[in-house]
Design an enzyme around this catalytic site. Structure first.
Site, PDB file in Angstrom:
ATOM      1  N   ASP A 108       0.817  -1.210   0.000  1.00 59.29           N
ATOM      2  CA  ASP A 108       0.000   0.000   0.000  1.00 59.29           C
ATOM      3  C   ASP A 108       0.849   1.257   0.000  1.00 59.29           C
ATOM      4  O   ASP A 108       1.533   1.541   0.980  1.00 59.29           O
ATOM      5  CB  ASP A 108      -0.889  -0.022   1.248  1.00 59.29           C
ATOM      6  CG  ASP A 108      -1.863   1.127   1.284  1.00 59.29           C
ATOM      7  OD1 ASP A 108      -2.000   1.827   0.274  1.00 59.29           O
ATOM      8  OD2 ASP A 108      -2.486   1.327   2.321  1.00 59.29           O
ATOM      9  N   ASP A 315      -1.892   8.086  -6.476  1.00 59.16           N
ATOM     10  CA  ASP A 315      -2.159   6.865  -5.716  1.00 59.16           C
ATOM     11  C   ASP A 315      -2.319   5.685  -6.656  1.00 59.16           C
ATOM     12  O   ASP A 315      -3.233   5.659  -7.471  1.00 59.16           O
ATOM     13  CB  ASP A 315      -3.420   7.057  -4.881  1.00 59.16           C
ATOM     14  CG  ASP A 315      -3.765   5.833  -4.061  1.00 59.16           C
ATOM     15  OD1 ASP A 315      -2.883   4.976  -3.882  1.00 59.16           O
ATOM     16  OD2 ASP A 315      -4.908   5.727  -3.611  1.00 59.16           O
TER      17      ASP A 315
END
Length: 432
Positions: A108, A315
């Site tokens: 992540d 992201d």
């Protein structure tokens, strides 16, 4: 995994041979295999899903992730992370301890702490693999709450015996609590030899619950905070990492995530833009100046994070590119005026969709970051959500902005956390 729309997340798998020290790896760089969660190589692969099921699920995960980017305060934002495997797109196969113990964890870029479920577990979510037993590792060690290592981890406290304890919670109610520790971490490199990293700060979770998938055992934080894997590798990789995201049509194949000198993005066509430091330092902030549709340049003046600089988060875990309402409305208006096709209704959150049974031309769209003009391809701007419907991959989000992974597909994206830049190079990721 704190980024939206599932910071789209992605899956890492690694295979290696003889040991290679981190210093040796840094000299030539190293790479790991990057596998989409919907690839047959992924433990989350469902052979019953169609391509369109996978696209729709990714879009749904993308919107779920957005809520984790929008905490009620800055102090809680640091702990927000998307840890639902159903919302994560990438996993990382790593080993912890001596002897090495294999785990599969969500990779992540929107969170920092590396943690896995550990024995003994007072409360653990179900996982298919055995739990990590810290007593079986000769290199495992814990810290007192007065140490620097304890201070580098957000949300720590002291136990009754003075040991450093961490506590992280997530936007969906998931959480992990346990002890801050350090152990050897091993990455199996695609370049041939596993990379051994001693004394990596991690969390050993003894009380964990929430919407975690049984195929995963924790989180590998790749964000910009002090406790992330990227920050801990630091100067040994010269602060550099890169990835190349395959299009949905290539989900059965794999690309690489690169570290160190292997992560340098160079050659013709490379453009670079500054990273802007903001709070929380976990997230990677860029400065968006405008988006052009053909010759129509739409200026971006929104300040979702309070300043002109660092006005959008990049992201890899968020599927769509999400933009403030008014700016998105202007963008959609120009795009739709240049497409000669029949509009149809799409899934919730996708405002601009067309009948795809008849091929239609997509206008050229260029994203203008500070110092970097990134020209997108049709695969970046429209996605087939069924055999008959194609939708615009940009969507409105009040007072927020995220540059998602659909816009990054078939680009080599390189991060240099020392020089504070992000570079883009149009690339066929299936050959990367």
């Amino acid at each position: 995994m704190a980024a939206i729309v599932s910071l789209f997340a992605f899956v890492f798998a690694i295979f290696g041979l003889s040991n290679l020290s981190l210093i040796q790896a840094q000299k030539g760089g190293f790479s790991v295999e990057l596998i989409h969660r919907d690839s047959p190589k992924s433990p989350l692969y469902n052979h019953l899903d169609t391509t369109y099921n996978r696209v729709t699920n990714a879009l749904r995960r993308s919107f779920n992730r957005v809520h984790r980017f929008k905490p009620t305060s800055v102090s809680t934002r640091e702990a927000e992370a998307d840890v639902i495997a159903d919302s994560g797109e990438y996993l990382m196969n790593i080993s912890i301890g001596t002897p090495a113990f294999d785990i599969v964890a969500i990779a992540d870029t929107g969170s920092d702490l590396i943690w896995t479920q550990c024995k003994p577990c007072s409360q653990c979510f179900p996982q298919n693999a055995p739990l990590f037993d810290p007593t079986a590792s000769s290199t495992y060690k814990t810290f007192s709450c007065r140490t620097t290592q304890c201070g580098d981890v957000e949300g720590t406290s002291c136990s009754s015996n003075g040991s450093c304890q961490y506590s992280v919670s997530y936007g969906d109610g998931s959480y992990s609590n346990g002890e801050v520790a350090a152990d050897t971490l091993t990455l199996d490199s695609t370049t041939g030899s596993p990379v051994v990293i001693p004394n990596v700060i991690m969390g050993c979770g003894h009380d964990n619950d929430g919407s975690f998938d049984e195929n995963t055992s924790g989180i590998i934080g790749l964000g910009g905070g002090d406790s992330s894997l990227i920050s801990q590798l630091g100067f040994t990789i010269d602060g550099k990492f890169s990835y190349c995201l395959l299009p949905f049509s290539e989900a059965g194949n794999s690309s690489k995530m690169n570290f160190g000198s292997d992560a340098i993005v160079s050659g013709n066509g490379v453009v670079s833009t500054p990273l802007t430091k903001q709070s929380p330092q976990t997230f990677y902030f860029l400065t968006l100046e405008a988006i052009s549709v053909g010759t129509n340049r739409i200026k971006y003046t929104d300040k979702p994070f309070g300043t002109d600089q660092g006005n959008i988060i990049i992201d890899s875990g968020t599927t769509l590119t999400l933009l403030p309402d008014d700016f998105y409305s202007d963008l959609e208006s120009v795009v739709s005026s240049m497409i000669n096709a029949t509009k149809v209704n799409g899934p919730e959150g996708l405002n601009l969709c067309y009948d795809a049974t008849i091929e239609f031309a997509v206008p050229d769209i260029t994203v203008h970051f500070s110092g970097a003009d990134v020209k997108l391809q049709p695969l970046n701007t429209f996605v087939l959500i069924s055999e008959t419907v194609a939708c615009f991959t940009f969507s409105p989000l009040p007072n927020f902005a995220i540059y998602g992974n659909l816009a990054q597909m078939n680009f080599l994206v390189g991060y240099d956390t020392i020089k504070q830049t992000v570079s883009f190079k149009s690339t066929d990721c299936s050959n990367n």
